[in-house]
Motif scaffolding. Structure first.
Motif, PDB file in Angstrom:
ATOM      1  N   THR A 107      29.364  72.027   1.801  1.00 47.22           N
ATOM      2  CA  THR A 107      28.426  71.268   2.625  1.00 47.22           C
ATOM      3  C   THR A 107      27.998  72.076   3.833  1.00 47.22           C
ATOM      4  O   THR A 107      26.808  72.111   4.190  1.00 47.22           O
ATOM      5  N   TRP A 108      28.955  72.738   4.477  1.00 52.15           N
ATOM      6  CA  TRP A 108      28.652  73.562   5.646  1.00 52.15           C
ATOM      7  C   TRP A 108      27.698  74.694   5.276  1.00 52.15           C
ATOM      8  O   TRP A 108      26.788  75.024   6.027  1.00 52.15           O
TER       9      TRP A 108
ATOM     10  N   TYR B 180      25.378  74.723   2.959  1.00 46.49           N
ATOM     11  CA  TYR B 180      24.018  74.244   2.711  1.00 46.49           C
ATOM     12  C   TYR B 180      23.244  73.970   3.998  1.00 46.49           C
ATOM     13  O   TYR B 180      22.007  73.991   3.983  1.00 46.49           O
ATOM     14  N   VAL B 181      23.937  73.697   5.109  1.00 48.82           N
ATOM     15  CA  VAL B 181      23.236  73.415   6.371  1.00 48.82           C
ATOM     16  C   VAL B 181      23.233  74.628   7.295  1.00 48.82           C
ATOM     17  O   VAL B 181      22.819  74.513   8.451  1.00 48.82           O
ATOM     18  N   SER B 182      23.677  75.793   6.783  1.00 45.02           N
ATOM     19  CA  SER B 182      23.793  76.973   7.642  1.00 45.02           C
ATOM     20  C   SER B 182      22.690  77.998   7.420  1.00 45.02           C
ATOM     21  O   SER B 182      22.757  79.107   7.942  1.00 45.02           O
TER      22      SER B 182
ATOM     23  N   ILE C  24      16.177  78.423   8.635  1.00 49.75           N
ATOM     24  CA  ILE C  24      16.263  77.278   9.561  1.00 49.75           C
ATOM     25  C   ILE C  24      15.039  77.247  10.465  1.00 49.75           C
ATOM     26  O   ILE C  24      14.450  76.190  10.710  1.00 49.75           O
TER      27      ILE C  24
ATOM     28  N   THR D 124      11.994  75.941   8.596  1.00 42.81           N
ATOM     29  CA  THR D 124      12.134  74.528   8.262  1.00 42.81           C
ATOM     30  C   THR D 124      11.951  73.642   9.492  1.00 42.81           C
ATOM     31  O   THR D 124      11.274  72.607   9.436  1.00 42.81           O
TER      32      THR D 124
ATOM     33  N   VAL E  14      19.658  66.577  15.711  1.00 43.24           N
ATOM     34  CA  VAL E  14      19.903  67.286  14.454  1.00 43.24           C
ATOM     35  C   VAL E  14      19.426  68.732  14.561  1.00 43.24           C
ATOM     36  O   VAL E  14      20.104  69.667  14.096  1.00 43.24           O
TER      37      VAL E  14
ATOM     38  N   LEU F 198      21.770  72.094  14.137  1.00 39.02           N
ATOM     39  CA  LEU F 198      21.479  73.135  13.155  1.00 39.02           C
ATOM     40  C   LEU F 198      21.398  74.508  13.818  1.00 39.02           C
ATOM     41  O   LEU F 198      21.886  75.505  13.281  1.00 39.02           O
TER      42      LEU F 198
ATOM     43  N   ASN G 274      24.940  75.656  15.106  1.00 39.05           N
ATOM     44  CA  ASN G 274      25.938  75.814  14.050  1.00 39.05           C
ATOM     45  C   ASN G 274      26.471  77.251  14.073  1.00 39.05           C
ATOM     46  O   ASN G 274      25.705  78.202  13.910  1.00 39.05           O
TER      47      ASN G 274
END
Length: 304
Positions: free
Chosen positions: A218-219, A221-223, A229, A232, A242, A246, A249
């Motif tokens: 999970t970590w 996929y959001v890194s 990033i 996006t 949020v 991000l 992180n």
């Protein structure tokens, strides 16, 4: 006729002498007692050669049973990058709008693997080496630190392959490549700290090692390992909280800094504001905090 031998009664002073006083009189200490923090650091430094040798031996033995041997140190992350390129870059189209997507992706995979492997190895650092912990007296922090060092050595092998990829795609060698050294230093400090945190948690609850792959996936996929990033966030309407999470992180911070150092098309405006402050802050917070957290339970490792 029988003879009775009477033992003279103890004196009042001897009767009042406690085990603690007896231990103090003869210079006895509790076996495995936690030393002071400064003494603990001194003991670790005195065993720095053991830490380095242990990490190197573990890395050498990792692929000793494979026919290709140490080639897998480079092949494993490259194969992972190839799978991610097909799924995310081709099928999901995350490569669109990202210049030099192949080195962008490979850098992300290599740097992320460094953190991921350090955490997984650290989780089992104590619980997986109980024989060593119970047989020898040494500062237990040597184990998670040596596992983090092993993963750093693994990353350096992978970086050699990354340099070849960068040269093949036409990315020039620049002075910014020197920035990779402080980035790796900060990331290693962060990884060693989180490895020590997980080592203490894993020593008390070994089952946590079964949960970590899901947390780490999970970590990842959001890194921003497989996607940008910056790109996006520019085209999203995510809540401000949020977006801040991000950008702050730690995994994403170290990945983006490494991309900035090595990839010519990755510019400073793609980095979050205060990125070096984030990188340094995470390294100090987790590195120092994790070391103290681990040291606090030093006398409990290997018992029970």
């Amino acid at each position: 006729m029988s003879q009775v031998l009477d033992t003279p009664p103890p004196t009042a002073g001897a009767a009042a002498e406690t085990p603690a006083r007896l231990a103090a009189r003869y210079g006895l200490t509790v076996s495995g007692a936690r030393p002071s923090l400064s003494e603990y650091i001194r003991q670790l430094w005195a065993r720095r050669h053991f830490i380095t040798a242990f990490a190197t031996a573990k890395l050498t033995a990792q692929y000793s049973q494979a026919k290709l041997g140490q080639v897998w140190q480079v092949m494993t992350p490259l194969l992972n990058a190839a799978v991610y390129y097909f799924i995310f870059g081709v099928l999901l189209g995350t490569k669109h709008g990202v210049p030099d997507y192949i080195p962008f992706l490979v850098t992300g995979v290599f740097v992320w693997t460094f953190t991921q492997s350090s955490i997984m190895a650290g989780t089992r650092a104590i619980s997986g080496n109980l024989g060593l912990v119970r047989a020898l007296h040494f500062p237990r922090a040597a184990l998670p630190i040596s596992f983090a060092l092993q993963q750093l050595q693994q990353l350096l092998f992978s970086m050699a392959a990354l340099v070849v990829i960068l040269l093949c795609v036409g990315s020039p060698i620049g002075i910014s490549w020197v920035l990779a050294v402080p980035v790796l230093t900060l990331q290693f400090t962060f990884n060693a700290g989180i490895s020590m945190i997980m080592a203490r948690m894993g020593a008390k609850a070994p089952d946590i090692a079964q949960l970590m792959p899901f947390v780490l996936r999970t970590w990842m996929y959001v890194s921003g390992v497989m996607w940008s990033i910056d790109k996006t966030l520019k085209h999203s309407h995510l809540p401000h909280t949020v977006m801040v999470l991000l950008q702050a992180n730690p995994a994403a911070v170290y990945i983006d800094l490494m991309r900035f150092a090595l990839i010519d098309s990755f510019h400073a405006d793609q980095l979050p504001h205060h990125v070096w402050a984030y990188a340094t802050g995470w390294a100090l917070l987790v590195g120092v905090g994790g070391f103290i957290y681990f040291w606090k339970a030093e006398e409990r490792y290997g018992r029970g």
